[in-house]
Motif scaffolding. Structure first.
Motif, PDB file in Angstrom:
ATOM      1  N   PRO A  30      -3.071  -8.977   5.546  1.00  0.00           N
ATOM      2  CA  PRO A  30      -3.134  -9.609   4.217  1.00  0.00           C
ATOM      3  C   PRO A  30      -2.190  -8.962   3.207  1.00  0.00           C
ATOM      4  CG  PRO A  30      -5.333  -9.348   5.121  1.00  0.00           C
ATOM      5  CD  PRO A  30      -4.409  -8.629   6.056  1.00  0.00           C
ATOM      6  N   ASP A  31      -1.878  -9.719   2.163  1.00  0.00           N
ATOM      7  CA  ASP A  31      -0.885  -9.300   1.182  1.00  0.00           C
ATOM      8  C   ASP A  31      -1.217  -7.956   0.533  1.00  0.00           C
ATOM      9  OD1 ASP A  31       0.580 -11.549   1.645  1.00  0.00           O
ATOM     10  OD2 ASP A  31      -0.057 -12.615  -0.173  1.00  0.00           O
ATOM     11  N   ARG A  32      -2.504  -7.656   0.378  1.00  0.00           N
ATOM     12  CA  ARG A  32      -2.849  -6.431  -0.342  1.00  0.00           C
ATOM     13  C   ARG A  32      -2.527  -5.164   0.445  1.00  0.00           C
ATOM     14  NH1 ARG A  32      -7.452  -9.083   1.360  1.00  0.00           N
ATOM     15  NH2 ARG A  32      -9.278  -7.930   2.130  1.00  0.00           N
ATOM     16  N   PHE A  33      -2.082  -5.296   1.681  1.00  0.00           N
ATOM     17  CA  PHE A  33      -1.690  -4.143   2.477  1.00  0.00           C
ATOM     18  C   PHE A  33      -0.276  -3.667   2.167  1.00  0.00           C
ATOM     19  CE2 PHE A  33      -5.366  -5.377   4.720  1.00  0.00           C
ATOM     20  CZ  PHE A  33      -5.759  -4.337   5.551  1.00  0.00           C
ATOM     21  N   ARG A  34       0.529  -4.499   1.516  1.00  0.00           N
ATOM     22  CA  ARG A  34       1.934  -4.140   1.348  1.00  0.00           C
ATOM     23  C   ARG A  34       2.597  -5.027   0.310  1.00  0.00           C
ATOM     24  NH1 ARG A  34       1.966  -8.797   2.349  1.00  0.00           N
ATOM     25  NH2 ARG A  34       2.039  -9.950   4.299  1.00  0.00           N
ATOM     26  N   ALA A  35       3.793  -4.629  -0.076  1.00  0.00           N
ATOM     27  CA  ALA A  35       4.657  -5.461  -0.904  1.00  0.00           C
ATOM     28  C   ALA A  35       5.854  -5.876  -0.066  1.00  0.00           C
ATOM     29  CB  ALA A  35       5.124  -4.681  -2.134  1.00  0.00           C
ATOM     30  N   ARG A  36       6.215  -7.126  -0.148  1.00  0.00           N
ATOM     31  CA  ARG A  36       7.385  -7.612   0.585  1.00  0.00           C
ATOM     32  C   ARG A  36       8.625  -7.454  -0.306  1.00  0.00           C
ATOM     33  NH1 ARG A  36       6.570 -10.199   5.304  1.00  0.00           N
ATOM     34  NH2 ARG A  36       4.471 -10.993   5.764  1.00  0.00           N
TER      35      ARG A  36
END
Length: 504
Positions: A30-36
Motif C-alpha cells: 500500500p501507498d503508506r509504505f513508501r513514496a514514489r
C-alpha cells in the motif's frame, strides 16, 4: 512534506536496452509504505567502480552497466525498464531516542531483481537526491563515504559475514557541502531487503495494525517462508530475526568490527550488516573502543554491541505485539520467550568462534575460559586484535613462532604465562599441528580494512583523483584469509585518536 507526495522528478526514461530482471514486490504494498519518485539527475556521471562479479551474480551484464547508458542508470539519470523507484518509510530509535518518521532521506529503491538462482535482491541508489523523508538534508552523498562503504561492505562479504553489497560507485560531477565542499557520488547498494526494525516501528507508532500485518506477511514470504506454516507465524518471524541478529553480532565481535551506529533503523530483519557510516575495525583490543564522532557516551562501543542488539530486538518485539498474541498477556509472554533466544544463540556462536580462533574447536568450558584469559591479557597490554589471532596460527604449529605473538604485548610475559596453559591444552587435544594451523587461518583473517589504509585510499581518490590505492586495497580485502606481503605488520603508531563520521 507528506510521505504520500509522489511528484515524479524528470529523469530520462529510456534505457530499455539494459535489462534488469525486476519484480518489485515492496512497491506493490500500500501507498503508506513508501513514496514514489525518481532519483534526481546529476550533472556529469562517471563510473568509479563496478562490481562485475556481483553484477553477474544478479544476472546483469557488466559490460552493459559500464556503458554511458548503464552509468546513467547507476547515477539516477535514467530509469531502467521495469524499475519502480520508491523511497521507503520507516521510524527508529536513534541513540535510544524514538523518532516516529525517518525513512529513506537520500536513498531510492530502484526495484528488486530475481537472480538466476531465484534469490531476490533490492537494488538501491544511495545519495540519489532528496525525498519526502530528507528532513532538511540535501539527499546527496560525498565520494568519501561512498567509497568507504564500497570497501568495507565488500571486505565483510569476503570475510563471510552477512552484509549488504556494493554494485557500483559513480561520481556525480557535483559538489556536496558538508564542513567543506566535497565531490559527490552515488552508491548502488544490493541487499536481501531494506526492511528494518524501524519499518515495523513506523506502523506500530501509528497504531496501524493492518499495515503491520501486511509488512510481517511480506517479511515472512521474503525471509522466513517456513514461518508461514508455524502455529504462530509472527512469533516465528520474530524468532528468525532474533537468531539471525545473534549470529551477525557474534560474527562482528569475532573480527573486531564496530558498527558505530546501531540504531533500530540500521538493524535489518534480514540479518545483514547495513549502513556503514561511522564503522571501523579495532587495532589494539579494547572492549570500550568507540570510533564514531557522534557516539559521545559509548553507547555503541565494541563490547556493548550484543547488549544493544538485544535492546533493538526488544523494540521489534514491542512493535509486533499486536500480531503475536490474542491478548496483551499472551503477546508479552510470546515476545519474551522469543527474545530469550538471543543470549544463548549469541553465546553459542561467539564462544564456538573463540574456540576456533585459538585452535580448540569443541565444547569445553575450560577452552572458553582460556580464550577469555587471552582477551584480558590483550586488553591489558594493547595487543592488536587481528594480528594476535593470526600469529597464533603459526604458533599453534611451531613454538618458535611465539616470539612474533609475544612482541605484540606491552608486557610479553603476559602472553608467555597464557601460552603455557594454551600449549598444554593443545597437547591434550591432540591432532595434527599443521591441520590445526590451517583451520585457524580459515577463521583468523590476515587482512582487514585497516583504518589508516582506508583513509589513505580515500584521500588519494578524493584529493588526487587517483583510484589506484582504492583498487589495490579492494583487491587485498577480497582475499582476507591469505597471507599477503606487508599485511602482517602492526599499524603505524596513531597520533590523535581515530574518529569516523556518518557522512550525512
Amino acid at each position: 512534506m507528506s510521505i504520500l507526495d509522489t511528484g515524479t522528478l524528470q529523469a530520462a526514461r529510456q534505457g530499455e536496452a539494459i535489462r534488469f530482471p525486476f519484480d518489485n514486490s515492496y512497491a506493490r504494498l500500500p501507498d503508506r509504505f513508501r513514496a514514489r519518485l525518481d532519483p534526481t539527475p546529476v550533472a556529469a556521471p562517471r563510473l568509479l567502480k563496478l562490481n562485475t562479479a556481483l553484477a553477474r551474480r544478479l544476472g546483469l551484464d557488466p559490460a552493459a552497466l559500464a556503458t554511458p547508458e548503464g552509468v546513467e542508470i547507476l547515477a539516477g539519470n535514467r530509469i531502467a525498464e521495469g524499475s519502480e523507484p520508491i523511497a521507503a518509510a520507516y521510524a527508529g530509535h536513534q541513540f535510544g531516542n524514538f523518532v516516529p518518521q525517518l525513512g529513506d532521506g537520500r536513498a531510492i529503491l530502484l526495484g528488486e531483481v530475481v537472480a538466476p538462482d531465484g534469490q531476490r535482491f533490492d537494488i538501491q541508489l544511495k545519495g540519489s537526491g532528496r525525498t519526502p523523508f530528507s528532513r532538511g538534508g540535501d539527499g546527496r552523498a560525498a565520494m568519501g563515504p561512498v567509497l568507504r562503504e564500497y570497501l568495507v561492505s565488500e571486505a565483510m562479504a569476503a570475510l563471510g559475514i552477512p552484509t549488504t553489497r556494493a554494485l557500483a560507485a559513480v561520481a556525480t560531477g557535483q559538489e556536496v557541502r558538508r564542513e567543506t565542499p566535497l565531490p559527490g557520488a552515488v552508491l548502488t547498494r544490493v541487499a536481501s531487503s531494506h526492511i528494518r526494525v524501524g519499518t515495523f516501528q513506523f506502523f506500530a507508532a501509528r497504531g496501524d495494525v493492518e499495515a503491520l500485518r501486511i509488512l510481517a506477511d511480506h517479511a515472512i514470504a521474503r525471509h522466513d517462508p517456513g514461518a508461514a506454516n508455524a502455529p504462530n507465524p509472527y512469533r516465528a518471524l520474530l524468532e528468525g530475526v532474533v537468531a539471525r541478529q545473534a549470529s551477525l553480532v557474534a560474527s562482528w565481535m569475532l573480527i573486531g568490527f564496530i558498527h558505530g551506529v546501531m540504531n533500530t533503523d540500521n538493524t535489518s530483519i534480514s540479518g545483514e550488516t547495513i549502513d556503514y557510516g561511522p564503522c571501523a575495525f579495532m587495532d589494539a583490543y579494547d572492549p570500550a573502543t568507540v570510533f564514531s564522532s557522534i557516539d559521545q557516551m559509548g553507547r555503541y562501543a565494541y563490547g556493548n554491541q550484543p547488549r544493544i542488539m538485544q535492546w533493538n530486538l526488544a523494540r521489534l518485539a514491542e512493535a509486533m505485539l499486536p500480531l503475536i498474541g490474542d491478548s496483551e498477556e499472551a503477546a508479552l509472554a510470546a515476545a519474551n520467550e522469543a527474545l530469550g533466544g538471543f543470549a544463548p544463540a549469541f553465546e553459542a556462536t561467539y564462544l564456538a568462534g573463540l574456540r576456533a580462533k585459538i585452535g580448540l574447536p569443541g565444547d569445553s568450558m575450560g577452552d572458553v575460559a582460556l580464550a577469555g584469559e587471552l582477551l584480558k591479557a590483550m586488553a591489558e597490554n594493547g595487543a592488536d586484535f587481528t594480528l594476535t589471532f593470526r600469529r597464533l596460527c603459526s604458533a599453534a604449529e611451531d613454538e618458535a613462532a611465539d616470539a612474533r605473538v609475544r612482541g605484540l604485548f606491552a608486557d610479553p610475559a603476559a602472553y608467555d604465562a597464557w601460552a603455557v596453559r594454551w600449549r598444554a591444552r593443545l597437547v591434550e587435544a591432540g591432532g595434527d599441528p599443521a591441520a590445526r594451523a590451517a583451520a585457524m587461518r580459515a577463521v583468523n583473517p590476515a587482512v582487514i580494512p585497516r583504518n589508516q589504509k582506508v583513509e589513505a585510499a580515500l584521500e588519494a581518490a578524493i584529493q588526487r583523483g587517483d583510484l589506484g590505492p582504492f583498487e589495490a586495497l579492494l583487491d587485498s580485502l577480497s582475499r582476507p584469509y591469505e597471507d599477503q606481503p606487508g599485511a602482517d605488520e602492526p599499524p603505524a603508531p596513531a597520533g590523535a585518536p581515530y574518529i569516523t563520521f556518518c557522512g550525512t
